[in-house]
Design a protein around this motif. Structure first.
Motif, PDB file in Angstrom:
ATOM      1  N   ILE A 150      13.391  68.603  38.975  1.00 41.26           N
ATOM      2  CA  ILE A 150      14.818  68.937  38.944  1.00 41.26           C
ATOM      3  C   ILE A 150      14.991  70.028  37.903  1.00 41.26           C
ATOM      4  CG2 ILE A 150      17.160  68.098  38.555  1.00 41.26           C
ATOM      5  CD1 ILE A 150      15.911  65.238  39.094  1.00 41.26           C
ATOM      6  N   SER A 151      15.464  71.179  38.346  1.00 44.00           N
ATOM      7  CA  SER A 151      15.753  72.279  37.427  1.00 44.00           C
ATOM      8  C   SER A 151      17.244  72.230  37.127  1.00 44.00           C
ATOM      9  CB  SER A 151      15.392  73.622  38.058  1.00 44.00           C
ATOM     10  OG  SER A 151      14.022  73.648  38.376  1.00 44.00           O
ATOM     11  N   LEU A 152      17.567  72.313  35.842  1.00 42.92           N
ATOM     12  CA  LEU A 152      18.938  72.059  35.417  1.00 42.92           C
ATOM     13  C   LEU A 152      19.318  73.028  34.306  1.00 42.92           C
ATOM     14  CD1 LEU A 152      21.305  69.869  35.491  1.00 42.92           C
ATOM     15  CD2 LEU A 152      20.035  68.770  33.654  1.00 42.92           C
ATOM     16  N   GLN A 153      20.509  73.575  34.415  1.00 42.82           N
ATOM     17  CA  GLN A 153      21.044  74.422  33.350  1.00 42.82           C
ATOM     18  C   GLN A 153      22.491  74.044  33.133  1.00 42.82           C
ATOM     19  OE1 GLN A 153      20.065  78.621  33.382  1.00 42.82           O
ATOM     20  NE2 GLN A 153      22.207  79.105  33.017  1.00 42.82           N
ATOM     21  N   VAL A 154      22.895  73.877  31.879  1.00 44.33           N
ATOM     22  CA  VAL A 154      24.272  73.540  31.549  1.00 44.33           C
ATOM     23  C   VAL A 154      24.805  74.602  30.611  1.00 44.33           C
ATOM     24  CG1 VAL A 154      25.789  71.834  30.477  1.00 44.33           C
ATOM     25  CG2 VAL A 154      23.793  71.066  31.780  1.00 44.33           C
ATOM     26  N   ASN A 155      25.994  75.143  30.942  1.00 42.39           N
ATOM     27  CA  ASN A 155      26.624  76.162  30.120  1.00 42.39           C
ATOM     28  C   ASN A 155      28.046  75.753  29.785  1.00 42.39           C
ATOM     29  OD1 ASN A 155      24.669  77.676  32.071  1.00 42.39           O
ATOM     30  ND2 ASN A 155      24.946  79.036  30.342  1.00 42.39           N
ATOM     31  N   VAL A 156      28.492  76.104  28.602  1.00 42.04           N
ATOM     32  CA  VAL A 156      29.891  75.957  28.226  1.00 42.04           C
ATOM     33  C   VAL A 156      30.626  77.123  28.859  1.00 42.04           C
ATOM     34  CG1 VAL A 156      31.531  75.955  26.323  1.00 42.04           C
ATOM     35  CG2 VAL A 156      29.312  74.826  26.064  1.00 42.04           C
ATOM     36  N   VAL A 157      31.760  76.837  29.496  1.00 46.76           N
ATOM     37  CA  VAL A 157      32.571  77.882  30.128  1.00 46.76           C
ATOM     38  C   VAL A 157      33.937  77.952  29.468  1.00 46.76           C
ATOM     39  CG1 VAL A 157      31.379  77.811  32.342  1.00 46.76           C
ATOM     40  CG2 VAL A 157      33.350  76.354  31.973  1.00 46.76           C
ATOM     41  N   THR A 183      26.107  74.218  42.074  1.00 47.23           N
ATOM     42  CA  THR A 183      26.867  74.462  40.858  1.00 47.23           C
ATOM     43  C   THR A 183      28.085  73.549  40.854  1.00 47.23           C
ATOM     44  OG1 THR A 183      26.209  76.781  40.921  1.00 47.23           O
ATOM     45  CG2 THR A 183      28.042  76.234  39.500  1.00 47.23           C
ATOM     46  N   ALA A 184      28.409  73.034  39.684  1.00 44.86           N
ATOM     47  CA  ALA A 184      29.620  72.243  39.526  1.00 44.86           C
ATOM     48  C   ALA A 184      30.231  72.559  38.165  1.00 44.86           C
ATOM     49  CB  ALA A 184      29.307  70.747  39.620  1.00 44.86           C
ATOM     50  N   VAL A 185      31.551  72.541  38.109  1.00 37.42           N
ATOM     51  CA  VAL A 185      32.286  72.845  36.882  1.00 37.42           C
ATOM     52  C   VAL A 185      33.295  71.737  36.644  1.00 37.42           C
ATOM     53  CG1 VAL A 185      33.822  74.488  35.726  1.00 37.42           C
ATOM     54  CG2 VAL A 185      32.051  75.332  37.278  1.00 37.42           C
ATOM     55  N   GLY A 186      33.418  71.318  35.380  1.00 34.66           N
ATOM     56  CA  GLY A 186      34.403  70.309  35.050  1.00 34.66           C
ATOM     57  C   GLY A 186      34.416  70.006  33.572  1.00 34.66           C
ATOM     58  N   GLU A 192      24.214  73.939  36.779  1.00 37.29           N
ATOM     59  CA  GLU A 192      23.525  74.503  37.932  1.00 37.29           C
ATOM     60  C   GLU A 192      22.223  73.724  38.070  1.00 37.29           C
ATOM     61  OE1 GLU A 192      23.347  78.881  37.819  1.00 37.29           O
ATOM     62  OE2 GLU A 192      24.670  78.692  36.078  1.00 37.29           O
ATOM     63  N   PHE A 193      21.894  73.313  39.298  1.00 36.13           N
ATOM     64  CA  PHE A 193      20.684  72.517  39.468  1.00 36.13           C
ATOM     65  C   PHE A 193      20.079  72.716  40.848  1.00 36.13           C
ATOM     66  CE2 PHE A 193      24.109  69.922  41.026  1.00 36.13           C
ATOM     67  CZ  PHE A 193      23.592  69.320  42.155  1.00 36.13           C
ATOM     68  N   THR A 194      18.787  72.450  40.905  1.00 33.56           N
ATOM     69  CA  THR A 194      18.057  72.366  42.171  1.00 33.56           C
ATOM     70  C   THR A 194      17.143  71.154  42.087  1.00 33.56           C
ATOM     71  OG1 THR A 194      16.278  73.790  41.386  1.00 33.56           O
ATOM     72  CG2 THR A 194      18.050  74.849  42.607  1.00 33.56           C
ATOM     73  N   THR A 195      16.869  70.581  43.241  1.00 33.21           N
ATOM     74  CA  THR A 195      15.910  69.477  43.311  1.00 33.21           C
ATOM     75  C   THR A 195      14.773  69.903  44.229  1.00 33.21           C
ATOM     76  OG1 THR A 195      17.059  68.401  45.156  1.00 33.21           O
ATOM     77  CG2 THR A 195      17.690  67.726  42.922  1.00 33.21           C
ATOM     78  N   GLU A 196      13.603  69.417  43.930  1.00 33.44           N
ATOM     79  CA  GLU A 196      12.414  69.754  44.725  1.00 33.44           C
ATOM     80  C   GLU A 196      11.652  68.482  45.031  1.00 33.44           C
ATOM     81  OE1 GLU A 196      10.074  72.987  43.074  1.00 33.44           O
ATOM     82  OE2 GLU A 196      11.843  73.668  41.975  1.00 33.44           O
ATOM     83  N   ALA A 242      27.978  62.953  35.441  1.00 38.24           N
ATOM     84  CA  ALA A 242      27.426  63.318  36.742  1.00 38.24           C
ATOM     85  C   ALA A 242      25.958  63.720  36.622  1.00 38.24           C
ATOM     86  CB  ALA A 242      28.240  64.455  37.356  1.00 38.24           C
ATOM     87  N   VAL A 243      25.606  64.444  35.568  1.00 39.28           N
ATOM     88  CA  VAL A 243      24.214  64.862  35.372  1.00 39.28           C
ATOM     89  C   VAL A 243      23.320  63.642  35.186  1.00 39.28           C
ATOM     90  CG1 VAL A 243      22.648  66.014  33.754  1.00 39.28           C
ATOM     91  CG2 VAL A 243      24.701  67.186  34.548  1.00 39.28           C
ATOM     92  N   ASP A 244      23.769  62.672  34.420  1.00 41.56           N
ATOM     93  CA  ASP A 244      22.990  61.447  34.231  1.00 41.56           C
ATOM     94  C   ASP A 244      22.734  60.772  35.580  1.00 41.56           C
ATOM     95  OD1 ASP A 244      21.827  59.218  32.589  1.00 41.56           O
ATOM     96  OD2 ASP A 244      23.531  58.139  33.460  1.00 41.56           O
ATOM     97  N   ALA A 245      23.784  60.600  36.372  1.00 42.76           N
ATOM     98  CA  ALA A 245      23.636  59.965  37.684  1.00 42.76           C
ATOM     99  C   ALA A 245      22.763  60.811  38.607  1.00 42.76           C
ATOM    100  CB  ALA A 245      25.009  59.743  38.317  1.00 42.76           C
TER     101      ALA A 245
END
Length: 83
Positions: free
Chosen positions: A71-78, A44-47, A6-10, A55-58
């Motif tokens: 850039i606010s970023l959160q990564v979760n294991v699903v 939000t993106a899932v994969g 999950e991310f947002t850019t400002e 994708a996060v690096d890019a």
């Protein structure tokens, strides 16, 4: 392993999508992810783990280059099959 990012850019611009937001959308939509939800106040993106991490690096590199100042970023294991 599957991940959800999950991310947002400002900075935000309520009148017109800033360049960094458009770049973020392009990056995420160009990757083969299982689910993508792009919105004005969060994305939000899932994969698979490798795909999401690439994708996060890019995303970080390209949105910063396009003028993002935060850039606010959160990564979760699903769980498998979870979104």
């Amino acid at each position: 392993m599957r991940l959800r990012v999950e991310f947002t850019t400002e900075p935000f611009d309520l009148d017109e999508a800033p360049a960094h937001a458009l770049v973020a959308r392009e990056v995420i939509e160009a990757v083969d992810l299982d689910a993508v939800d792009v919105g004005p106040f969060g994305n939000t993106a899932v994969g698979g783990a490798d795909t999401v991490l690439t994708a996060v690096d890019a995303l970080l590199r390209k949105t910063l280059e396009a003028g993002a100042t935060r850039i606010s970023l959160q990564v979760n294991v699903v769980e498998e099959g979870g979104r």
